[in-house]
Design a protein around this motif. Structure first.
Motif, mmCIF file in Angstrom:
data_model
loop_
_atom_site.group_PDB
_atom_site.id
_atom_site.type_symbol
_atom_site.label_atom_id
_atom_site.label_comp_id
_atom_site.label_asym_id
_atom_site.label_seq_id
_atom_site.Cartn_x
_atom_site.Cartn_y
_atom_site.Cartn_z
ATOM 1 N N LEU B 78 7.424 5.191 -1.095
ATOM 2 C CA LEU B 78 7.409 4.075 -0.152
ATOM 3 C C LEU B 78 7.327 2.744 -0.914
ATOM 4 N N LEU B 79 6.567 2.720 -1.993
ATOM 5 C CA LEU B 79 6.481 1.493 -2.799
ATOM 6 C C LEU B 79 7.848 1.117 -3.361
ATOM 7 N N ASP B 80 8.640 2.127 -3.746
ATOM 8 C CA ASP B 80 9.990 1.850 -4.245
ATOM 9 C C ASP B 80 10.868 1.284 -3.130
ATOM 10 N N VAL B 81 10.700 1.843 -1.925
ATOM 11 C CA VAL B 81 11.490 1.364 -0.785
ATOM 12 C C VAL B 81 11.188 -0.122 -0.549
ATOM 13 N N LEU B 82 9.909 -0.465 -0.602
ATOM 14 C CA LEU B 82 9.522 -1.870 -0.406
ATOM 15 C C LEU B 82 10.105 -2.756 -1.516
ATOM 16 N N ASP B 83 10.119 -2.230 -2.747
ATOM 17 C CA ASP B 83 10.731 -2.991 -3.854
ATOM 18 C C ASP B 83 12.219 -3.233 -3.608
ATOM 19 N N MET B 84 12.876 -2.258 -2.995
ATOM 20 C CA MET B 84 14.310 -2.438 -2.699
ATOM 21 C C MET B 84 14.497 -3.580 -1.701
ATOM 22 N N GLU B 107 0.660 6.369 6.671
ATOM 23 C CA GLU B 107 -0.767 6.702 6.603
ATOM 24 C C GLU B 107 -1.216 6.957 5.177
ATOM 25 N N ALA B 108 -0.327 7.545 4.380
ATOM 26 C CA ALA B 108 -0.712 7.830 2.995
ATOM 27 C C ALA B 108 -0.974 6.523 2.246
ATOM 28 N N MET B 109 -0.229 5.469 2.606
ATOM 29 C CA MET B 109 -0.445 4.171 1.959
ATOM 30 C C MET B 109 -1.631 3.444 2.588
ATOM 31 N N GLY B 110 -1.880 3.691 3.850
ATOM 32 C CA GLY B 110 -2.901 2.942 4.588
ATOM 33 C C GLY B 110 -2.191 1.943 5.484
ATOM 34 N N GLN B 111 -2.582 1.892 6.766
ATOM 35 C CA GLN B 111 -1.812 1.099 7.724
ATOM 36 C C GLN B 111 -1.838 -0.399 7.411
ATOM 37 N N GLN B 112 -3.020 -0.928 7.090
ATOM 38 C CA GLN B 112 -3.102 -2.374 6.820
ATOM 39 C C GLN B 112 -2.362 -2.725 5.527
ATOM 40 N N ARG B 113 -2.558 -1.891 4.522
ATOM 41 C CA ARG B 113 -1.905 -2.147 3.244
ATOM 42 C C ARG B 113 -0.386 -2.123 3.420
ATOM 43 N N PHE B 114 0.088 -1.159 4.225
ATOM 44 C CA PHE B 114 1.519 -1.074 4.501
ATOM 45 C C PHE B 114 2.002 -2.321 5.234
ATOM 46 N N ASP B 116 0.770 -5.313 5.242
ATOM 47 C CA ASP B 116 0.795 -6.449 4.325
ATOM 48 C C ASP B 116 1.996 -6.374 3.387
ATOM 49 N N ALA B 117 2.185 -5.192 2.797
ATOM 50 C CA ALA B 117 3.259 -5.032 1.816
ATOM 51 C C ALA B 117 4.625 -5.202 2.463
ATOM 52 N N ALA B 118 4.778 -4.680 3.679
ATOM 53 C CA ALA B 118 6.061 -4.786 4.370
ATOM 54 C C ALA B 118 6.384 -6.246 4.665
ATOM 55 N N ALA B 119 5.378 -6.974 5.170
ATOM 56 C CA ALA B 119 5.597 -8.385 5.490
ATOM 57 C C ALA B 119 5.958 -9.164 4.224
ATOM 58 N N GLU B 120 5.220 -8.918 3.154
ATOM 59 C CA GLU B 120 5.487 -9.659 1.915
ATOM 60 C C GLU B 120 6.854 -9.335 1.340
ATOM 61 N N ALA B 121 7.322 -8.093 1.551
ATOM 62 C CA ALA B 121 8.628 -7.697 1.019
ATOM 63 C C ALA B 121 9.777 -8.322 1.815
ATOM 64 N N GLY B 122 9.491 -8.759 3.039
ATOM 65 C CA GLY B 122 10.561 -9.323 3.862
ATOM 66 C C GLY B 122 11.102 -8.347 4.891
ATOM 67 N N VAL B 123 10.290 -7.376 5.262
ATOM 68 C CA VAL B 123 10.668 -6.424 6.307
ATOM 69 C C VAL B 123 10.449 -7.093 7.673
ATOM 70 N N ASP B 124 11.391 -6.874 8.587
ATOM 71 C CA ASP B 124 11.286 -7.498 9.908
ATOM 72 C C ASP B 124 10.756 -6.566 10.986
ATOM 73 N N GLY B 125 11.004 -5.285 10.814
ATOM 74 C CA GLY B 125 10.562 -4.342 11.839
ATOM 75 C C GLY B 125 10.326 -2.968 11.234
ATOM 76 N N ALA B 142 -1.716 -4.403 13.311
ATOM 77 C CA ALA B 142 -1.663 -4.754 11.887
ATOM 78 C C ALA B 142 -0.319 -5.392 11.549
ATOM 79 N N LEU B 143 0.761 -4.812 12.086
ATOM 80 C CA LEU B 143 2.091 -5.363 11.819
ATOM 81 C C LEU B 143 2.271 -6.701 12.508
ATOM 82 N N ALA B 144 1.836 -6.781 13.773
ATOM 83 C CA ALA B 144 2.024 -8.015 14.535
ATOM 84 C C ALA B 144 1.319 -9.181 13.849
ATOM 85 N N SER B 145 0.142 -8.899 13.290
ATOM 86 C CA SER B 145 -0.601 -9.982 12.642
ATOM 87 C C SER B 145 0.154 -10.513 11.423
ATOM 88 N N ARG B 146 1.097 -9.726 10.919
ATOM 89 C CA ARG B 146 1.907 -10.185 9.792
ATOM 90 C C ARG B 146 3.337 -10.521 10.228
#
Lengths: 424, 268
Positions: B78-84, B107-114, B116-125, B142-146
């Motif tokens: 998942l971390l690689d996917v976010l890097d992409m 869940e393996a990453m943790g919902q809040q951590r995910f 945060d990471a998704a928002a910072e990577a530029g994921v929209d949904g 958690a997602l909405a807050s980001r």
């Protein structure tokens, strides 16, 4: 620390756990909740398409559960078709040889089709018929659930498709042929690890496609709500009978209940009617494969972490990225990376304990029971026997162990022979 | 306004439909993914769904399942996917990116951590196939807050009452599953989907995208006539899988397929 202090600390721990689960004591145990949760486990994590079918199943099941006519029909089938009640058999020679606790075997191997699985398929097939479904699908590992599903489908004249991992098709060829004889179509699943978990994925895909006319008979106490509760209820006949039989034979409840745990249906069937009896110890035996330290096993309760798979949250064998990892067990029926959510809950509550037994220990137990009692257990069941062999000698002769003899071992003789280096 | 909202609004203003394409991150090799995303965007894909490879994709048909297996051979995390997504965003701030997968990865990453990471990577949904709205409150918040939308699916079997319940929690767009079956099935009933979408429009102002079973220009065109978005996944993943031995050819092939879909939709 004094014995009193230890006991009081244990009591505090137990009441903390009960409080965390929203219970006053185990006497109030009543799970799952409305949406299928056992504490933080269970639930319903499925593709949206299936939600409607699961709601239907839940509603119909609740209605029929309270319907005396339906219950009478199940009881009659269990008596006349399955051959219940199954005996609670005192294994006198094994007890003598091990020299400790008195060992009783709950003889689910004597059920029609040779295992406990049929208790559930009888109930679910009648549910399916009631819902007007004409087609049944099932997943199977060792083939016992597949055979039990094909059997009830044949009896009710329903179409039956059984999904089975390609690797399991190879190692359980006798059961594959039995299913075909019964008129079922057996679909070998080539994806993923080619075992039980992949068969489950494929059965879910079939169900999502054919949900209008098809009922999916899940074979264990896992999957999305209401399956864990529904399968448990159908299997709880094992524990209810055991309770009565033990009271008749011994005038009291057993000290220890032992059963093997893959998905955990035979264990929960035995355990569930005793959960409120805090004095009855419950031991679930997982497949330790080559040993927990090797990582080559199928023991999520002993060595897994909570996660979500196949519709429920439970303990899983997964890597740090949440990918489900391949499991290993000599027994196809235990070769599964998850476990029923209620077991996960009972583990966290401390109400049941879960241990693992290796392939070699299970094989030794297979031979031991066969030679001392003339009863050939399934390799799954042999895991529970192995625990008894180790622990019965350490117990007092006044104590009583009941082990669920969940299935017969005829299906496994090729595997046993191969392992013992014998060509048949 | 979020990227997702903008992309749908643009197409709707032009009386057209958004093209949503799906590929599995890391399929058939990790190096291909970002160039393939750029190629799809240039060919007219408004939204790219990037599949998070999962070992047990129980709602996917054979094509996407095989795509997941190809990606997992390279141990794509998942971390690689976010890097992409981070790499994609360096050259594309316009195309909306949606991560699609299964709850266990998150869940393996943790919902809040995910989140945060998704928002910072530029994921929209984010779309999680096996996360129903009843179990989704924590992640949705958690997602909405980001500023990331949690996108829900509606199916042909979803009752009106349940659709109301889901739509009250939906954001970004609504993903309408066009048929009963896993992804990539063949039994698309265009008329039935049109009728259902008409009903859903009375219940939500969100864009309605239709997926599952859209495989070529003909089916894309038929659905584009009434849907705000057309999702194509299995058909693209299958084409990419066929080129697994010559990954350098994949971006051009993906672009050609997306252009074919785009042209068919624009003719609708």
């Amino acid at each position: 620390m004094s014995r009193e202090e230890v006991m009081s600390r244990e009591q505090t721990q137990q009441s903390n756990l009960e409080a965390a689960a929203g219970m006053v004591s185990f006497a109030d145990y009543n799970f799952p909740d409305e949406r299928g949760h056992f504490g933080r486990f269970g639930g319903r994590f499925v593709a949206e398409t299936l939600t409607h079918a699961l709601d239907d199943l839940d509603r119909v099941y609740r209605t029929l559960k309270a319907d005396p006519a339906f219950q009478r029909r199940i009881d009659r089938d269990l008596a006349e078709f399955v051959g219940r009640p199954s005996p609670l058999y005192l294994a006198e020679r094994m007890t003598r040889e091990l020299g400790g606790a008195k060992i009783y075997l709950k003889r689910e191997d004597l059920n029609h089709t040779g295992a406990h699985k049929v208790n559930n398929t009888i109930g679910q097939a009648l549910l399916a018929q009631h819902m007007g479904k004409r087609r049944i699908i099932a997943e199977t590992g060792a083939g016992q659930h597949g055979v039990a599903s094909a059997t009830v489908a044949a009896r009710l004249g329903m179409e039956c498709v059984v999904y089975m991992g390609a690797e399991d098709v190879e190692r359980q060829s006798l059961n594959v042929y039995r299913m075909k004889l019964l008129g079922a179509r057996v679909v070998p699943v080539q994806s993923g690890s080619r075992t039980l978990k992949d068969a489950l994925n494929e059965a879910m895909r079939d169900w999502v496609t054919n949900v209008d006319d098809t009922h999916y008979i899940i074979g264990t106490v896992a999957g999305p709500h209401p399956y864990p509760a529904l399968v448990r209820d159908f299997q709880a006949v094992i524990g209810r009978e055991t309770r009565e039989q033990c009271l008749v034979a011994e005038g009291r409840l057993p000290d220890v209940l032992v059963a093997c745990v893959g998905g955990g249906s035979n264990a929960l069937g035995l355990f569930h009617p005793f959960i409120r009896d805090a004095g009855v110890r419950m031991v679930g035996v997982e497949a330790g494969g080559d040993g927990l330290a090797t990582g080559r096993h199928a023991a999520p309760l002993c060595a897994g972490v909570p996660g979500v798979l196949h519709g429920n949250r439970t303990y899983l064998m997964e890597d740090e990225d949440g990918q489900i990892i391949s499991t290993h067990s000599i027994s196809a029926g235990l070769d599964y990376p998850g476990v029923g959510p209620e077991h996960a809950f009972l583990k966290d509550l401390g109400r049941a304990e879960y241990v693992a037994v290796t392939d070699d220990e299970a094989l030794r137990a297979f031979h031991h029971l066969t030679r001392t009692e003339g009863i050939m257990p399934a390799l799954e069941t042999s895991h529970a026997i192995a625990w008894v062999m180790e622990h019965a000698p350490k117990m007092d002769s006044e104590q009583i162990i009941v082990v669920n003899l969940s299935g017969r071992g005829d299906k496994d003789i090729l595997t046993v022979a191969r392992h013992d280096g014998i060509e048949l | 306004m979020s990227r997702l909202t903008e992309r749908f609004a643009e197409r709707m203003a032009a009386k057209s439909s958004a093209l949503v394409t799906y590929l599995v991150a890391g399929d058939p090799t990790p190096e291909v993914t970002v160039p393939a995303m750029h190629a799809l965007a240039r060919a007219g894909s408004d939204v790219i769904e990037l599949g998070i490879p999962f070992s047990d994709p129980e709602a996917e048909g054979a094509d996407i399942q095989a795509g997941c297996e190809r990606a997992l051979m390279h141990k794509v995390r998942l971390l690689d996917v976010l890097d992409m997504v981070v790499a994609f965003r360096k050259q594309d701030a316009r195309t909306a990116v949606v991560l699609m997968g299964y709850l266990n990865s998150v869940e393996a990453m943790g919902q809040q951590r995910f989140a945060d990471a998704a928002a910072e990577a530029g994921v929209d949904g984010v779309i999680l196939v096996n996360l129903p709205p009843e179990e989704a409150d924590e992640l949705r918040q958690a997602l909405a807050s980001r500023g990331v939308d949690l996108i829900f699916l509606l199916a042909p079997t979803t009752t009106d009452e349940r659709a109301q319940h889901i739509l009250a929690r939906a954001s970004g767009f609504v993903y309408y599953v066009s048929l009963k079956g896993p992804t990539g099935s063949a039994n698309l009933d265009v008329e039935g989907v049109r009728k259902r979408l008409d009903q859903l429009r009375t219940m939500t102002a969100l864009p309605l995208a239709v997926g599952f079973g859209i495989r070529d220009g003909v089916t894309a065109r038929a659905v584009a006539g009434f849907a705000d978005g057309v999702v194509v996944g299995s058909a693209l993943v299958r084409r990419m899988g066929e080129l697994a031995a010559e990954p350098a050819a994949i971006p051009a092939a993906a672009a050609a397929f997306a252009a074919e879909l785009r042209a068919a939709m624009d003719a609708a």
